[in-house]
Scaffold this active site. Structure first.
Site, mmCIF file in Angstrom:
data_model
loop_
_atom_site.group_PDB
_atom_site.id
_atom_site.type_symbol
_atom_site.label_atom_id
_atom_site.label_comp_id
_atom_site.label_asym_id
_atom_site.label_seq_id
_atom_site.Cartn_x
_atom_site.Cartn_y
_atom_site.Cartn_z
ATOM 1 N N ASP A 16 -0.813 72.450 46.350
ATOM 2 C CA ASP A 16 -1.947 72.743 47.234
ATOM 3 C C ASP A 16 -1.465 73.446 48.509
ATOM 4 O OD1 ASP A 16 -4.557 72.818 48.020
ATOM 5 O OD2 ASP A 16 -4.655 70.726 48.656
ATOM 6 N N HIS A 33 -1.520 82.673 46.636
ATOM 7 C CA HIS A 33 -1.276 82.258 45.245
ATOM 8 C C HIS A 33 -0.036 82.962 44.690
ATOM 9 C CE1 HIS A 33 -4.864 79.942 45.246
ATOM 10 N NE2 HIS A 33 -5.706 80.948 45.244
ATOM 11 N N LEU A 127 13.653 71.394 29.091
ATOM 12 C CA LEU A 127 12.620 71.035 30.068
ATOM 13 C C LEU A 127 11.254 71.202 29.409
ATOM 14 C CD1 LEU A 127 11.546 70.380 32.945
ATOM 15 C CD2 LEU A 127 11.690 72.838 33.443
HETATM 16 C C1 FPP Z 1 -4.279 75.328 45.341
HETATM 17 O O1 FPP Z 1 -4.178 75.895 46.637
HETATM 18 C C2 FPP Z 1 -3.672 76.222 44.352
HETATM 19 C C3 FPP Z 1 -4.311 76.769 43.276
HETATM 20 C C4 FPP Z 1 -5.727 76.504 42.938
HETATM 21 C C5 FPP Z 1 -3.624 77.714 42.365
HETATM 22 C C6 FPP Z 1 -2.215 77.369 42.014
HETATM 23 C C7 FPP Z 1 -1.552 78.557 41.443
HETATM 24 C C8 FPP Z 1 -0.282 78.925 41.670
HETATM 25 C C9 FPP Z 1 0.683 78.124 42.449
HETATM 26 C C10 FPP Z 1 0.156 80.241 41.136
HETATM 27 C C11 FPP Z 1 0.985 80.304 39.935
HETATM 28 C C12 FPP Z 1 1.071 79.125 39.065
HETATM 29 C C13 FPP Z 1 1.574 79.151 37.814
HETATM 30 C C14 FPP Z 1 1.777 77.890 37.047
HETATM 31 C C15 FPP Z 1 1.931 80.414 37.167
HETATM 32 P P1 FPP Z 1 -5.512 76.213 47.423
HETATM 33 O O2 FPP Z 1 -5.958 77.576 47.074
HETATM 34 O O3 FPP Z 1 -6.530 75.139 47.160
HETATM 35 O O4 FPP Z 1 -5.021 76.152 48.911
HETATM 36 P P2 FPP Z 1 -5.866 75.715 50.185
HETATM 37 O O5 FPP Z 1 -6.173 74.254 50.032
HETATM 38 O O6 FPP Z 1 -4.934 75.980 51.317
HETATM 39 O O7 FPP Z 1 -7.099 76.574 50.214
#
Ligand code: FPP
Length: 249
Positions: A16, A33, A127
């Site tokens: 997050d 992201h 893994l």
């Molecule tokens: C949450 O942060 C994150 C996500 C919804 C997306 C996670 C995706 C990645 C880390 C990219 C690549 C992953 C893989 C497995 C290839 P948020 O957007 O809710 O952050 P915020 O709370 O600060 O708004």
């Protein structure tokens, strides 16, 4: 950390803070992201180096479909790009890649890449990397209950045979040890519908660090903290000292 410090056999992570990381830099959320994908690499690297055999990452929840369409489109493009670029390298390093969650809503090109990655890496054992995509913990339990109900309806199972163990065989990740360590970055103190069944006895670790800023040093902090926890599974410390429980093995 000493050589004898217990390592988790399975780490589950809510990644997050990508959006806030981008906002702090006055950049679009998708930049966060993309930076988050780099932190995923660091995390996989640490598991490989430390010999941690299972890692489960929450990449996209069943609720994330409701995000602004532009963000969802960007995330899909990112997932597709990562699948195209990274899978061969993961395979070469002995990583088995699998996906849990509802796939039907993902576009066909992504579903095809997911299936191809799973097929290519199916024989790897160094893994176990599971990516939760379109996943929800309640949906997971409901699906498991439905699978058992179908067996009852077909006359292959009696209702009284249904117990914790049997339901546990139907939820996602049933073939892996349950997560020993749960990590959530970004400062929120919630499980947010991730692995509700599987996290029953998992040690929880929260950090305000935003996901794109995660590196090996931070993950080592989580491992060191985990190594100092006493896992009691509902027993007393004295009972554990006298021989423990099946879970403590
Ligand atoms: C949450 O942060 C994150 C996500 C919804 C997306 C996670 C995706 C990645 C880390 C990219 C690549 C992953 C893989 C497995 C290839 P948020 O957007 O809710 O952050 P915020 O709370 O600060 O708004």
């Amino acid at each position: 950390m000493s050589a004898a410090a217990p390592l988790p056999r399975h780490i589950a992570i809510i990644m997050d803070g990508n959006g806030r990381w981008a906002r702090l830099r006055r950049r679009p959320r998708l930049v966060g992201h993309r930076a988050g994908a780099r932190a995923v690499r660091a995390c996989i690297e640490l598991c490989l180096q430390r010999g941690i055999p299972a890692l489960t990452l929450f990449a996209f929840s069943s609720e994330n479909w409701q995000r602004p369409p532009e963000e969802v489109r960007g995330l899909m493009k990112l997932f597709l790009g990562v699948l195209e670029r990274e899978v061969d390298d993961l395979h070469a390093r002995g990583v088995r890649l699998r996906f849990i969650g509802e796939r039907a809503r993902f576009e066909p090109a992504i579903r095809a890449r997911m299936a191809a990655a799973e097929a290519l890496t199916a024989g790897n054992a160094r893994l176990q990397l599971t990516v939760a995509a379109g996943y929800g913990g309640r949906q997971d339990i409901a699906r498991a209950a439905r699978a058992l109900a179908e067996q009852v309806a077909a006359g292959r199972l009696r209702p009284e045979q249904i117990d914790e163990h049997l339901l546990g065989t139907q939820v996602a990740l049933a073939d892996l040890p349950p997560p020993d360590l749960f990590i959530r970055t970004g400062g929120e103190l919630r499980i947010s519908n991730f692995l509700l069944w599987q996290l029953a006895y998992t040690e929880l670790w929260f950090t305000p660090v935003l996901w794109p800023d995660v590196d090996a040093a931070l993950l080592e902090q989580a491992l060191a903290d985990y190594a100092g926890r006493e896992r009691r599974y509902g027993l007393t410390s004295e009972q554990l000292a006298q021989g423990g429980t099946e879970h403590a093995a």
